[in-house]
Write a protein that holds these residues in place. Sequence first.
Motif, PDB file in Angstrom:
ATOM      1  N   GLY A 297      59.298  -8.269  64.209  1.00 32.90           N
ATOM      2  CA  GLY A 297      59.335  -7.201  63.223  1.00 32.90           C
ATOM      3  C   GLY A 297      60.192  -6.035  63.681  1.00 32.90           C
ATOM      4  O   GLY A 297      60.447  -5.840  64.875  1.00 32.90           O
ATOM      5  N   GLY A 298      60.650  -5.240  62.722  1.00 33.63           N
ATOM      6  CA  GLY A 298      61.472  -4.084  63.050  1.00 33.63           C
ATOM      7  C   GLY A 298      60.701  -2.955  63.689  1.00 33.63           C
ATOM      8  O   GLY A 298      61.269  -2.141  64.414  1.00 33.63           O
ATOM      9  N   GLY A 299      59.401  -2.889  63.413  1.00 30.97           N
ATOM     10  CA  GLY A 299      58.588  -1.827  63.976  1.00 30.97           C
ATOM     11  C   GLY A 299      58.354  -0.695  62.994  1.00 30.97           C
ATOM     12  O   GLY A 299      59.035  -0.573  61.967  1.00 30.97           O
ATOM     13  N   LEU A 300      57.395   0.145  63.317  1.00 31.54           N
ATOM     14  CA  LEU A 300      56.985   1.213  62.409  1.00 31.54           C
ATOM     15  C   LEU A 300      58.059   2.283  62.244  1.00 31.54           C
ATOM     16  O   LEU A 300      58.372   2.706  61.129  1.00 31.54           O
ATOM     17  N   ILE A 301      58.633   2.737  63.348  1.00 27.85           N
ATOM     18  CA  ILE A 301      59.588   3.850  63.280  1.00 27.85           C
ATOM     19  C   ILE A 301      60.844   3.473  62.495  1.00 27.85           C
ATOM     20  O   ILE A 301      61.265   4.224  61.601  1.00 27.85           O
ATOM     21  N   PRO A 302      61.503   2.328  62.776  1.00 28.22           N
ATOM     22  CA  PRO A 302      62.662   1.956  61.946  1.00 28.22           C
ATOM     23  C   PRO A 302      62.307   1.806  60.469  1.00 28.22           C
ATOM     24  O   PRO A 302      63.101   2.189  59.603  1.00 28.22           O
ATOM     25  N   THR A 303      61.130   1.251  60.191  1.00 26.58           N
ATOM     26  CA  THR A 303      60.717   1.098  58.797  1.00 26.58           C
ATOM     27  C   THR A 303      60.545   2.454  58.132  1.00 26.58           C
ATOM     28  O   THR A 303      60.982   2.667  56.994  1.00 26.58           O
ATOM     29  N   TYR A 304      59.927   3.386  58.849  1.00 26.84           N
ATOM     30  CA  TYR A 304      59.736   4.731  58.293  1.00 26.84           C
ATOM     31  C   TYR A 304      61.082   5.408  58.041  1.00 26.84           C
ATOM     32  O   TYR A 304      61.259   6.077  57.017  1.00 26.84           O
ATOM     33  N   ILE A 305      62.021   5.233  58.970  1.00 27.69           N
ATOM     34  CA  ILE A 305      63.345   5.848  58.810  1.00 27.69           C
ATOM     35  C   ILE A 305      64.049   5.298  57.573  1.00 27.69           C
ATOM     36  O   ILE A 305      64.670   6.040  56.805  1.00 27.69           O
ATOM     37  N   VAL A 306      63.945   3.988  57.358  1.00 28.07           N
ATOM     38  CA  VAL A 306      64.559   3.374  56.176  1.00 28.07           C
ATOM     39  C   VAL A 306      63.929   3.916  54.903  1.00 28.07           C
ATOM     40  O   VAL A 306      64.628   4.278  53.940  1.00 28.07           O
ATOM     41  N   VAL A 307      62.590   3.992  54.882  1.00 23.86           N
ATOM     42  CA  VAL A 307      61.895   4.506  53.700  1.00 23.86           C
ATOM     43  C   VAL A 307      62.279   5.961  53.442  1.00 23.86           C
ATOM     44  O   VAL A 307      62.527   6.374  52.303  1.00 23.86           O
ATOM     45  N   ARG A 308      62.382   6.753  54.507  1.00 30.23           N
ATOM     46  CA  ARG A 308      62.733   8.169  54.348  1.00 30.23           C
ATOM     47  C   ARG A 308      64.172   8.328  53.874  1.00 30.23           C
ATOM     48  O   ARG A 308      64.456   9.112  52.965  1.00 30.23           O
ATOM     49  N   ASN A 309      65.101   7.588  54.473  1.00 29.93           N
ATOM     50  CA  ASN A 309      66.512   7.737  54.135  1.00 29.93           C
ATOM     51  C   ASN A 309      66.851   7.206  52.746  1.00 29.93           C
ATOM     52  O   ASN A 309      67.890   7.558  52.186  1.00 29.93           O
ATOM     53  N   THR A 310      66.006   6.357  52.213  1.00 28.88           N
ATOM     54  CA  THR A 310      66.226   5.864  50.852  1.00 28.88           C
ATOM     55  C   THR A 310      65.513   6.720  49.805  1.00 28.88           C
ATOM     56  O   THR A 310      65.523   6.387  48.616  1.00 28.88           O
ATOM     57  N   GLY A 311      64.895   7.817  50.243  1.00 28.75           N
ATOM     58  CA  GLY A 311      64.272   8.759  49.316  1.00 28.75           C
ATOM     59  C   GLY A 311      62.979   8.285  48.691  1.00 28.75           C
ATOM     60  O   GLY A 311      62.621   8.737  47.598  1.00 28.75           O
ATOM     61  N   LEU A 312      62.272   7.397  49.366  1.00 27.44           N
ATOM     62  CA  LEU A 312      61.039   6.850  48.802  1.00 27.44           C
ATOM     63  C   LEU A 312      59.784   7.605  49.236  1.00 27.44           C
ATOM     64  O   LEU A 312      58.698   7.344  48.695  1.00 27.44           O
ATOM     65  N   ILE A 313      59.912   8.504  50.204  1.00 24.33           N
ATOM     66  CA  ILE A 313      58.740   9.206  50.728  1.00 24.33           C
ATOM     67  C   ILE A 313      58.002   9.929  49.608  1.00 24.33           C
ATOM     68  O   ILE A 313      58.608  10.565  48.742  1.00 24.33           O
TER      69      ILE A 313
ATOM     70  N   LEU B 224      55.127   2.468  48.567  1.00 26.73           N
ATOM     71  CA  LEU B 224      54.031   1.532  48.743  1.00 26.73           C
ATOM     72  C   LEU B 224      54.373   0.136  48.231  1.00 26.73           C
ATOM     73  O   LEU B 224      53.648  -0.815  48.536  1.00 26.73           O
ATOM     74  N   VAL B 225      55.442   0.032  47.462  1.00 28.84           N
ATOM     75  CA  VAL B 225      55.768  -1.231  46.795  1.00 28.84           C
ATOM     76  C   VAL B 225      56.956  -1.939  47.438  1.00 28.84           C
ATOM     77  O   VAL B 225      56.859  -3.101  47.868  1.00 28.84           O
ATOM     78  N   LEU B 226      58.096  -1.254  47.508  1.00 30.40           N
ATOM     79  CA  LEU B 226      59.346  -1.914  47.900  1.00 30.40           C
ATOM     80  C   LEU B 226      59.349  -2.476  49.325  1.00 30.40           C
ATOM     81  O   LEU B 226      59.860  -3.578  49.544  1.00 30.40           O
ATOM     82  N   PRO B 227      58.791  -1.760  50.340  1.00 26.73           N
ATOM     83  CA  PRO B 227      58.847  -2.336  51.698  1.00 26.73           C
ATOM     84  C   PRO B 227      58.071  -3.643  51.842  1.00 26.73           C
ATOM     85  O   PRO B 227      58.287  -4.379  52.806  1.00 26.73           O
ATOM     86  N   TYR B 228      57.191  -3.949  50.909  1.00 21.68           N
ATOM     87  CA  TYR B 228      56.347  -5.138  51.031  1.00 21.68           C
ATOM     88  C   TYR B 228      56.605  -6.123  49.888  1.00 21.68           C
ATOM     89  O   TYR B 228      55.779  -6.996  49.621  1.00 21.68           O
ATOM     90  N   THR B 229      57.751  -5.982  49.239  1.00 18.73           N
ATOM     91  CA  THR B 229      58.038  -6.841  48.094  1.00 18.73           C
ATOM     92  C   THR B 229      58.226  -8.293  48.514  1.00 18.73           C
ATOM     93  O   THR B 229      57.711  -9.215  47.872  1.00 18.73           O
TER      94      THR B 229
END
Length: 294
Positions: free
Chosen positions: A123-139, A145-150
């Motif tokens: 897995g990529g890990g929590l921090i990289p996943t959070y960075i991706v979610v933040r940089n894509t404006g989903l925070i 809650l939906v797209l990272p687990y699609t």
Amino acid sequence: MHKKSLGMKIFTIFNYTFLTLLALTCLLPMINQLAISFSSSSAVAAGDVGLFPVDFTLDSYKYMADKPEFWKSLMVSLKRILIAVPFSMIICVLAAFPLSRQDHEFPARKYYIWMFVVPMLIGGGLIPTYIVVRNTGLIDSIWALVLPYTVSVFNTILLMNFFRSLPKELEEAAYVDGATHWQVLVRIILPVSKPVLATVTLFVIVNHWNSWFDGLIYLNSPDHYPLQTYLQTQVVSANLMALESLRDIRQIGMISDRTGKASQIFLAAVPVLMIYPFLQKYFTAGIVMGSVKG
């Protein structure tokens, strides 16, 4: 009809005994919590509540029904399910169908299989996943809650194996009649894949419904929390005092912290308990048939 040997009889008795004890181990704590939710605070504090309510009362449920935070978080979870389940099912089916083709039909299949398997193992890990979610404006939005687990690799592989186990004659007859790949998928494959589709749907629903950690890290406002994240802050975390005044609870005679928590837990479990009986008949068939062929 063959008679069972003595060893087989002992093995069968042991199996039934072990599975019964295992089922009771899982079931009895739930029954105890249900009894607590229907009992008075004094009976719970005295430790008198076992498997049946003592001083039966619905006060804790009435109190929870008046909590706007609970219902707001419940609506967030329902919205999450209504968005996530169709998204996940469509994408997993569209990924599983080409991966279920034979190597001569889809020569690059083995490379794409590895693209799915490797992330499942590493897995990529929590921090990289959070960075991706933040940089894509989903925070702080429902999409966090939906797209990272699609795309679930496990569900995709389950669907892929089920599609590969279907008789090839069904598809060949459709192709002979001039059907396209889309028509084969929609009119041939999906109608006969109800067991695995129901199984994967149940997996997606339960996974999203029970998920709480993503709401805690991706959502800034408690008003946007899904139900399980809200319950986690109430039952487990140190933020309990900030979100729920225990003094206000104790001012209501028949309600205590424990009865309030128990009622919240069972109110949260009701939607999944209502859905599961309708999908249960497909569950075993979907798991078995989706796991036997690689």
